[in-house]
Design a protein around this motif. Structure first.
Motif, PDB file in Angstrom:
ATOM      1  N   UNK A   1       0.837  -1.208   0.000  1.00  0.00           N
ATOM      2  CA  UNK A   1       0.000   0.000   0.000  1.00  0.00           C
ATOM      3  C   UNK A   1       0.870   1.255   0.000  1.00  0.00           C
ATOM      4  N   UNK A   2       0.404   2.279  -0.707  1.00  0.00           N
ATOM      5  CA  UNK A   2       1.149   3.537  -0.751  1.00  0.00           C
ATOM      6  C   UNK A   2       1.118   4.191   0.629  1.00  0.00           C
TER       7      UNK A   2
ATOM      8  N   UNK B   1     -11.173  10.212   2.073  1.00  0.00           N
ATOM      9  CA  UNK B   1     -11.017   9.530   3.361  1.00  0.00           C
ATOM     10  C   UNK B   1      -9.606   9.693   3.917  1.00  0.00           C
ATOM     11  N   UNK B   2      -8.677  10.098   3.047  1.00  0.00           N
ATOM     12  CA  UNK B   2      -7.282  10.170   3.443  1.00  0.00           C
ATOM     13  C   UNK B   2      -6.695  11.495   2.973  1.00  0.00           C
ATOM     14  N   UNK B   3      -5.939  12.126   3.845  1.00  0.00           N
ATOM     15  CA  UNK B   3      -5.330  13.392   3.466  1.00  0.00           C
ATOM     16  C   UNK B   3      -4.003  13.534   4.202  1.00  0.00           C
ATOM     17  N   UNK B   4      -3.171  14.447   3.737  1.00  0.00           N
ATOM     18  CA  UNK B   4      -1.878  14.627   4.413  1.00  0.00           C
ATOM     19  C   UNK B   4      -1.377  16.049   4.217  1.00  0.00           C
ATOM     20  N   UNK B   5      -0.357  16.381   4.990  1.00  0.00           N
ATOM     21  CA  UNK B   5       0.289  17.694   4.871  1.00  0.00           C
ATOM     22  C   UNK B   5       1.632  17.553   4.173  1.00  0.00           C
TER      23      UNK B   5
END
Lengths: 108, 508
Positions: free
Chosen positions: A62-63, B96-100
């Protein structure tokens, strides 16, 4: 959001011979010719290592954007004490009143 | 979407540069808008320093927002929820997924030499801003994304005399703003005139303000915007070379700057020149944009995931909770008021820009079932009284139920509009139920023909001169005579009945 930024990054990471002077300029580091030569070799080695990694079959992995597994480390929206301004400005190379004073800004 | 497209096609491509100047419609403007909006939180994005405007310089700072070695940022939950709230308000996708990520560049007002931002996985993707123009036309502009980042400090350039960076000899930096949560809201290039740009911004501003995520005050810098402007021949689908317009400090300057830039680009193209991709600053005094180009070079921000911040998994339960909390949004309210209640654009906008008054108005309409009278009283007498007494309508003693009661009295012809005006003043002063006042003081309208006839006869007898004038052809004296009857009846006579009877008697 500029697409050329993506291209820019890809260009640096995938080129065979890294443009050390360009990278040094982005990082605001002045290098001598000897250093350009030396770091060029070292950085090329690093890129080769990355190339080796990109040849791995990771189709089953998975990434990730992080090596630690934790998620959602957050804080409630609460105020905490700030630093004393005198303490902050004491460390400044130059100050003027309550401000940090910085040399002339040259637009890029 | 389809509605907007068909409306646009029906009227033909948008004319730019002023109708009188260019009747031939040779060019269409294509505009995209980028907004930076400071989020309304108690504390900053990644530390507990207060998020407030106007403090003494460098007093709201700590090791995190000053980038002292070893300091670790921790994300503010309220800011993340504001992003979800804004995304949902514009019907965006909330992944559903996030990042900085770190955006690397050097500038003295950015102490870390990188800005924490979001690159390829922002908290919201897509979405659409619905807005309206002065003639009531609904339009839409899609959003590319809204992402979360931190604001920079504030530099004041000194030594140049005019506060500009050009010619300044040094700068002063205040880091109070550094680390304030900032959303960047990027539109698709789907705006085609200065008027549409302002409509878009107004709708964006109203929505963000009403969902409580920002104060959106341009004068305090909590809303800042840039416009990307290009032109192309009418009928072309290719995008022309764009310029980025900065330094627009009000919606009025946005309008002026875009109009001026479109005209400039048309002039360049028509004289055989080419548009250069560059940043141009708006000069409010001269009314033109000027090139801010120095050394044009592509920025290379070297984005990479911030190792100090772990990714965000956005729970569907949180998204649904926030969705359920959203109020009715300005575009929906606008459509409801104009199509369902028959308000004009100005009336609808006036209510939308005063949410407390709009909520009050809705209650009056619900209770009275009469949108027209509700509009008249709420935007007329009540708003006037609110202005005069500096008391908001919803905080006045006039409850929606009492106003609905008053409307029923008017509609049922129990009282006439003059008595209604008096009553509303008395209700404003706290005298309570209009029905009770009317009953207590016998203010009900007199529609009894015999009683009215007596008033009319008395007035005719006492004003022989006017009667003579009427018979000699000066028929407008009837207004005076009716007024005398109204006065004699203490305003209670049914004016229509008085008028009819008076006319009948004068002409007999």
């Amino acid at each position: 959001m500029n697409s050329h930024t993506i291209n820019g990054s890809i260009r640096i990471l995938s080129s065979e011979k890294i443009d050390v002077r360009y990278v040094a300029k982005l990082a605001r580091i002045a290098l001598t010719d000897d250093e350009v030569e030396r770091f060029g070799t070292q950085l090329s080695d690093l890129l080769e290592h990355v190339d080796a990694l990109s040849r791995l079959d990771v189709s089953q992995v998975a990434a990730t954007a992080q090596v630690v597994e934790s998620r959602n480390v957050e804080r409630p929206d609460e105020e905490r004490p700030c630093l004393n301004r005198e303490t902050v400005l004491t460390e400044a190379p130059q100050r003027q009143g309550g401000f940090f004073r910085v040399p002339r800004i040259i637009a890029e | 979407m389809s509605e907007t497209m068909s409306a646009r096609e029906a009227r033909g491509p948008h004319e730019v540069g002023g109708a009188e100047a260019r009747p031939e419609r040779r060019f269409e403007a294509v505009i995209g808008i980028e907004c930076h909006v400071e989020l309304k939180t108690r504390s900053k994005m990644f530390c507990g320093c207060p998020n407030e405007f106007g403090g003494e310089p460098n007093t709201n700072v700590c090791p995190v927002c000053l980038a002292l070695p070893g300091a670790l940022p921790v994300a503010n939950t309220a800011a993340i929820e504001h992003m979800i709230r804004a995304g949902l308000a514009f019907n965006a996708e909330i992944p559903a997924f996030s990042k900085f990520d770190r955006k690397n560049y050097f500038y003295p007002d950015m102490p870390k030499d990188y800005q924490i931002s979001q690159y390829d996985m922002p908290l919201t993707q897509g979405g659409v801003v619905r807005y309206w123009l002065d003639d009531g036309t609904m339009k839409e502009c899609r959003l590319t994304r809204i992402h979360l980042e931190e604001d920079t400090g504030k530099s004041t350039h000194a030594g140049s005399g005019d506060g500009r960076i050009a010619g300044s000899t040094y700068s002063l930096v205040d880091f109070n703003r550094a680390g304030v949560p900032l959303m960047e809201c990027v539109s698709e290039p789907e705006i085609h005139s200065a008027e549409e740009a302002v409509g878009y911004l107004e709708s964006l501003r109203r929505t963000l303000q009403q969902i409580g995520v920002s104060d959106v005050k341009m004068e305090e810098g909590s809303l800042r915007c840039d416009a990307n402007v290009s032109i192309r021949p009418v009928g072309s689908t290719e995008l022309g070379t764009k310029t980025e317009i900065k330094n627009m400090n009000s919606f009025r300057s946005v309008h002026r700057a875009i109009e001026s830039e479109i005209e400039r680009q048309i002039a360049v193209i028509e004289s055989g020149g080419r548009i250069v991709q560059e940043t141009r600053g708006w000069d409010e005094v001269k009314g033109v944009t000027h090139s801010m180009r120095s050394k044009e070079q592509a920025h290379d921000y070297r984005y990479f995931p911030d190792p100090d911040l772990v990714p965000l998994e956005v729970s569907r339960a949180v998204v649904e909770r926030i969705r359920a909390e959203l109020p009715e949004l300005p575009p929906a309210r606008f459509v409801r008021y104009t199509t369902q209640y028959g308000l004009d654009v100005k009336q609808a906008t006036q209510l939308i820009d005063n949410v407390a008054l709009a909520l009050y108005f809705d209650e009056v309409v619900n209770a009275s079932g009469n949108a027209k009278q509700s509009t008249n009283f709420v935007l007329g007498d009540l708003s006037r009284l609110a202005n005069e007494t500096q008391t908001p309508v919803h905080a006045s003693p006039v409850t929606p139920a009492h106003l609905a009661e008053l409307i029923a009295l008017v509609e049922g012809k129990t009282i006439n509009s003059k008595i209604a005006k008096d009553l509303i003043e008395r209700m404003w002063r706290g005298e309570g139920s209009p029905k009770a006042i009317v009953e207590r003081e016998g203010l009900a309208q007199t529609s009894d023909p015999a009683a009215i006839e007596k008033f009319v006869d008395d007035v005719l007898a006492a004003n022989e001169k006017s009667v003579g004038e009427y018979k000699a052809g000066k028929t407008n004296v009837i207004g005076f005579l009716v007024g005398q009857v109204m006065k004699a009846s203490k305003g209670k006579a049914d004016p229509q009945l008085v008028n009819a009877l008076m006319k009948q008697k004068l002409e007999s």
